[in-house]
Each structure stands twice: as structure tokens, then as C-alpha cells.
Design a protein around this motif. Structure first.
Motif, short mmCIF file in Angstrom:
data_model
loop_
_atom_site.label_atom_id
_atom_site.label_comp_id
_atom_site.label_asym_id
_atom_site.label_seq_id
_atom_site.Cartn_x
_atom_site.Cartn_y
_atom_site.Cartn_z
N UNK B 8 0.78 -1.10 0.13
CA UNK B 8 -0.16 0.02 0.12
C UNK B 8 0.83 1.20 0.07
N UNK B 9 0.44 2.38 0.05
CA UNK B 9 1.08 3.74 -0.12
C UNK B 9 1.54 4.11 1.21
N UNK B 10 0.46 4.00 2.22
CA UNK B 10 0.82 4.23 3.82
C UNK B 10 0.17 2.92 4.52
N UNK B 11 0.96 2.66 5.63
CA UNK B 11 0.86 1.79 6.29
C UNK B 11 1.03 1.94 8.08
N UNK B 12 0.26 1.99 8.88
CA UNK B 12 0.55 1.90 10.31
C UNK B 12 0.17 0.61 10.96
N UNK B 13 1.28 0.27 11.58
CA UNK B 13 1.16 -1.17 12.13
C UNK B 13 1.63 -1.10 13.51
N UNK B 14 1.13 -2.02 14.52
CA UNK B 14 1.70 -1.99 15.75
C UNK B 14 2.96 -2.93 15.92
N UNK B 15 3.62 -2.70 16.92
CA UNK B 15 4.99 -3.35 17.10
C UNK B 15 4.59 -4.97 17.40
N UNK B 16 5.41 -5.63 16.70
CA UNK B 16 4.95 -7.02 16.92
C UNK B 16 4.16 -7.74 15.79
N UNK B 17 3.47 -6.85 15.06
CA UNK B 17 2.60 -7.38 13.87
C UNK B 17 3.52 -7.77 12.77
N UNK B 18 2.93 -8.52 11.83
CA UNK B 18 3.58 -9.19 10.59
C UNK B 18 3.29 -7.81 9.48
N UNK B 19 4.24 -8.35 8.63
CA UNK B 19 4.23 -7.23 7.56
C UNK B 19 4.33 -7.64 6.12
N UNK B 20 3.46 -7.36 5.09
CA UNK B 20 3.82 -7.94 3.70
C UNK B 20 3.49 -6.58 2.91
N UNK B 21 4.62 -6.25 1.95
CA UNK B 21 4.64 -5.29 0.88
C UNK B 21 5.01 -5.84 -0.19
N UNK B 22 4.21 -5.57 -1.21
CA UNK B 22 4.23 -6.03 -2.57
C UNK B 22 4.62 -5.18 -3.49
N UNK B 23 5.21 -5.70 -4.42
CA UNK B 23 5.79 -4.86 -5.88
C UNK B 23 5.49 -5.85 -6.87
N UNK B 24 5.23 -5.15 -8.02
CA UNK B 24 4.89 -5.71 -9.34
C UNK B 24 5.53 -5.06 -10.36
N UNK B 25 5.99 -5.61 -11.56
CA UNK B 25 6.68 -4.86 -12.60
C UNK B 25 5.78 -5.53 -13.74
N UNK B 26 5.47 -4.69 -14.81
CA UNK B 26 4.76 -4.94 -15.85
C UNK B 26 5.52 -4.38 -17.26
#
Lengths: 116, 112
Positions: B8-26
Motif C-alpha cells: 500500500x501507499x501508507x501503512x500503520x502497524x503495531x509493534x510485533x505485527x507481521x508485514x507484507x509489502x508487494x511490488x509488481x512490474x509490468x
């Protein structure tokens, strides 16, 4: 190992004045050099690059940079800046050993602040 | 034409939580892919790069990992976020050193 040093973290300048953003690199082999620009909350955009040939390279919006091998520098210049040039500028270097991976090493960035 | 998508463009996450950022190319095949982090007031730090599917190189020891499950997909993950993981994360691709990078628009991550 390669490294890039941008000597100024912030450069304030008045509109229509000239500006120079300094960049020095260290590398023991031939290098490719790049300048990128980053506007607030955006990704980086390629401004110009030096690969070989003429040591003076230009961008479409009036910036230019000169590769100086003896001084290991690649300073960015513009003779007359506009308010819209306010942004962060990054110098980057890559060398022939990184040609397969394309890794770039970036400097710390210089914030150009153009004042009216 | 080649494009790169990052979310996503912005993300607010608590400490200890998981993360997944995705990037795709065309629009290109077999690109080199990169994840950088830009901390406030600092330059860009190369985190991971990949020259092919399943090939990941890590530049710095940290709390993050990366994967490339498909040719044009690059994922940045964490099992447990730390406060120090806050920053602006940028994905980029290239086909060779000559062309430099094309960057995505970035993800602003704030860990609270």
C-alpha cells in the motif's frame, strides 16, 4: 567497496539563482554515475546519468552534471533554479562488477530548497 | 511500456505485527528487483535484491525478509515489526546497470 558522499545535506537558494549539488564517490574501477530526484512522498526519478563518452551530461529540465575522474566527482548544476526544483536529490554509483546485479549505491541525499 | 506498482501507499502497524509489502512490474521480463528503505533524514539503504525467481540477496542483517515467487513480483515481509522498521520503503527494477532504476511510488510504514 564503493561509496558516495553528498557533501551538503541542505542547500537553500533563491529562485533564479545558480546552484551546485556536490557528489563525490570512491571506487577502484570504472563507474556509472546517476542523479535522481525525489519529490515529497514519491519515488525517485532518474534525472541524468553518465555511462561513458562526454563527461558533461544534461537533463531535459536544465540540470547538468560533469564527471571528473581525477577528482572522483559528479556535481550537479543548474544556472537558474525554479520553485518547482525544490526536492531531494540523490547521487548514485555503480561499477562494472555490479553489472549483473545492477546494484546502485546511493548518497545520503541533498535537499534543495528554492525560495521565492 | 514498463510500469511498477507498489502497495500500500501508507501503512500503520503495531509493534510485533507481521508485514507484507508487494511490488509488481509490468512490461518487462526477468528484471533485477530491489527493496530500499529510506529512514527520516537519511539516504537510501539497500535491503534486498533479486536477479531471478527465488534468488534473494540480503545486504544487511535485519528483521525483514524478501521473496520473489514470480518473475515480476517482489515481496518484503516481517514476522514481527520493530519500531526501528518505520520508514519509507521503495521498490525498484532494472534490466541492466546502464539504464539505472525505475522506482515505485513507495510505502510509508509507521510502526507504533
Amino acid at each position: 567497496a564503493q561509496s558516495v558522499t553528498q557533501l551538503d545535506s541542505q542547500v537553500p537558494v533563491f529562485e533564479e539563482a545558480p546552484v551546485e549539488l556536490r557528489c563525490n564517490y570512491s571506487s577502484s574501477v570504472s563507474v556509472y554515475l546517476f542523479w535522481y530526484v525525489q519529490y515529497p512522498n514519491q519515488g525517485l526519478q532518474l534525472l541524468l546519468k553518465y555511462l561513458s563518452g562526454s563527461t558533461l551530461v544534461e537533463s531535459i529540465n536544465g540540470f547538468e552534471a560533469e564527471f571528473n575522474k581525477s577528482q572522483t566527482s559528479f556535481h550537479l548544476r543548474k544556472p537558474s533554479v525554479h520553485i518547482s526544483d525544490t526536492a531531494e536529490y540523490f547521487c548514485a554509483v555503480s561499477d562494472l562488477f555490479s553489472s549483473n546485479t545492477g546494484k546502485l549505491i546511493f548518497g545520503q541525499g541533498t535537499t534543495l530548497q528554492v525560495k521565492p | 511500456s514498463q510500469t511498477i506498482h507498489q502497495w500500500p501507499a501508507t501503512l500503520v502497524q503495531p509493534v510485533g505485527s507481521p508485514l507484507s509489502l508487494e511490488c509488481t512490474v509490468e512490461g518487462t521480463s526477468n528484471p533485477n528487483l530491489y527493496w530500499y528503505r529510506q529512514a527520516a533524514g537519511r539516504g537510501l539503504q539497500l535491503l534486498f535484491y533479486s536477479v531471478g525467481i527465488g534468488q534473494i540477496s540480503s545486504e544487511v542483517p535485519q528483521n525483514l525478509s524478501a521473496s520473489r515467487p514470480q518473475d515480476r513480483q517482489f515481496i518484503l515481509s516481517s514476522k514481527k515489526l520493530l519500531l526501528s522498521d518505520s520508514g519509507f520503503y521503495l521498490c525498484a527494477w532494472s534490466v541492466s546497470t546502464n539504464y539505472g532504476y525505475t522506482f515505485g511510488s513507495g510505502t510509508r510504514l509507521t510502526v507504533v
